[in-house]
Design an enzyme around this catalytic site. Structure first.
Site, mmCIF file in Angstrom:
data_model
loop_
_atom_site.group_PDB
_atom_site.id
_atom_site.type_symbol
_atom_site.label_atom_id
_atom_site.label_comp_id
_atom_site.label_asym_id
_atom_site.label_seq_id
_atom_site.Cartn_x
_atom_site.Cartn_y
_atom_site.Cartn_z
ATOM 1 N N HIS A 292 -88.791 -35.040 4.366
ATOM 2 C CA HIS A 292 -89.509 -35.356 3.133
ATOM 3 C C HIS A 292 -90.422 -34.272 2.805
ATOM 4 C CE1 HIS A 292 -91.894 -37.550 0.230
ATOM 5 N NE2 HIS A 292 -92.980 -37.161 1.046
ATOM 6 N N ASN A 300 -89.374 -28.643 -5.837
ATOM 7 C CA ASN A 300 -90.345 -27.886 -6.768
ATOM 8 C C ASN A 300 -89.735 -26.429 -7.029
ATOM 9 O OD1 ASN A 300 -91.978 -30.222 -6.962
ATOM 10 N ND2 ASN A 300 -93.513 -29.447 -5.754
#
Length: 423
Positions: A292, A300
């Protein structure tokens, strides 16, 4: 507390006065290796005591938020979930005296017979998290979480009780699946009510405490559910992998992030990601947490690169992922050339609901798997990833060069005796 009986409100307030009890990663593993039904019952007793305390703390805090926030419809829905789960647990039957005595007799108590169990060490990440005045700390919980019960012939009611308790935990876990997005919707409602685009530090600190507590609750519940399963994966103790292969987990996160990026921007040419990691690097961790965190950082970086160069670019600079092994930490650095972040905006990237992407409607199914996520939009990726890192004593830091790119440093603690931080 409105909407509930005085008796239930009184019980919630009573449980909220008790301190929460922390558990370390190593304790979970030591306890969970080849547990007998009696050992699982001891763990069920611990959770039967501990979970209502943790839930009560959150209900009281939700109730004491600033009025404009604690009355938002979505916040009230979250509070109702926690109240329902609290009520369900305190009304779950206690272990009968007959079972209790049988398990007590089979419990290993002597220093000679008892397996050596590790103590706790303060989690270094905890000192950085603001806590309210009602927070308490317990230095060690060995005598509450760790009870080794010999695999002797115990009454059949022991396994029946364990199955029934696990069913209750599974129901609670499902009920709390949408908590992250429901509370996020509550923050959106709050911002609309207050006519502001930002949340203040009081709300930010509340969200840190609340989501950190949620990670802990789901970790304990998930561990208990997995330990009660008849089939177990090799090298796994519950949800914890004793030999987490870092290269494999990171590579899977890379593949998933590149696929999501290509699908989101409809790219034929997705930016490349270069991985430098020792092939034999392993350590004790929760692979889903690691995946995760790395996945969020890569999302990002991919978004920053694509949006800087455009979705029709023929070539993108490669994103580099470097994994280093130290005595205390395993550190993962994600470096991109996506233009960087202005120095004035660095603090804002840790703010919930802050995002440079266009925010979509919050989908209640978003949190169904804990980690499902679109490429961008909620502004929860970085702050939640930092909480996951800090949960087991690690951290997440960013260093950015505006006009060039950003380096993210994910520190994962190898000191698995660190006690979980309690919000």
């Amino acid at each position: 507390m409105s909407g509930i009986s005085k008796e239930l409100a009184s019980r919630i307030a009573h449980f909220a006065r008790f301190p929460q009890t922390g558990v370390s990663l190593r304790q979970m593993v030591e306890f969970g290796q080849n547990p007998s039904q009696g050992t699982l019952l001891r763990a069920a007793q611990f959770l039967h005591d501990e979970l209502p305390i943790r839930l009560a703390h959150r209900v009281v805090e939700l109730d004491s938020l600033p009025e404009n926030l604690n009355q938002m419809p979505s916040v009230l829905r979250v509070k109702r979930m926690y109240i329902d789960s609290f009520n369900e647990l305190i009304n779950f039957p206690k272990v009968s005296e007959r079972i209790r005595e049988a398990v007590k007799e089979a419990t290993v108590l002597s220093n000679i017979e008892r397996r050596h169990l590790p103590g706790n060490h303060p989690n270094p990440a905890c000192q950085e998290l603001p806590r309210n005045s009602s927070s308490h700390w317990i230095p060690s919980i060995q005598h509450r979480y760790h009870y080794e019960v010999q695999p002797t012939d115990l009454p059949v009611e022991v396994s029946e009780y364990n199955r029934s308790f696990v069913q209750t935990l599974e129901k609670i876990k499902r009920r709390h699946d949408p908590v992250v997005t429901t509370l996020a919707q509550g923050v959106v409602e709050y911002k609309q009510r207050m006519k502001t685009q930002r949340i203040d530090s009081q709300v930010q600190h509340f969200l840190d405490r609340f989501y950190l507590s949620r990670i802990g609750i789901r970790m304990l519940i998930g561990q208990q559910i997995e330990l009660n399963q008849s089939q177990h994966q090799p090298d796994y103790v519950g949800v914890i992998c004793t030999h987490t292969k870092v290269e494999e987990v990171v590579q899977e996160a890379i593949d998933n992030a590149r696929f999501i990026c290509g699908d989101y921007y409809m790219l034929m040419n997705v930016p490349g990601i270069e991985l430098h990691c020792p092939r034999d690097l392993e350590f004790m961790y929760v692979p889903s947490h690691l995946h995760h965190m790395v996945f969020e950082l890569l999302k990002n970086s991919l978004r920053a690169v694509v949006e800087l160069y455009g979705d029709e670019a023929e070539h993108y600079p490669t994103i580099k992922v470097v994994v280093a092994e130290g005595n205390e930490d395993i550190t993962i650095k994600v470096s991109d050339e996506g233009g960087g972040i202005p120095r004035s905006a660095m603090e804002q990237v840790w703010t919930y609901m802050y995002t440079t992407a266009q925010t979509p409607m919050l989908d209640p199914e978003f949190d169904k798997s804990d980690f499902k996520a679109p490429l961008a939009g909620f502004g929860y990726g970085l702050p939640l990833s930092r909480l996951y890192a800090r949960y087991f004593g690690g951290d997440l830091k960013l260093i950015s060069m505006e006009g060039y790119g950003t380096d993210a440093y994910l520190h994962l603690s190898r000191l698995s005796d660190n006690e979980e931080p309690l919000a």
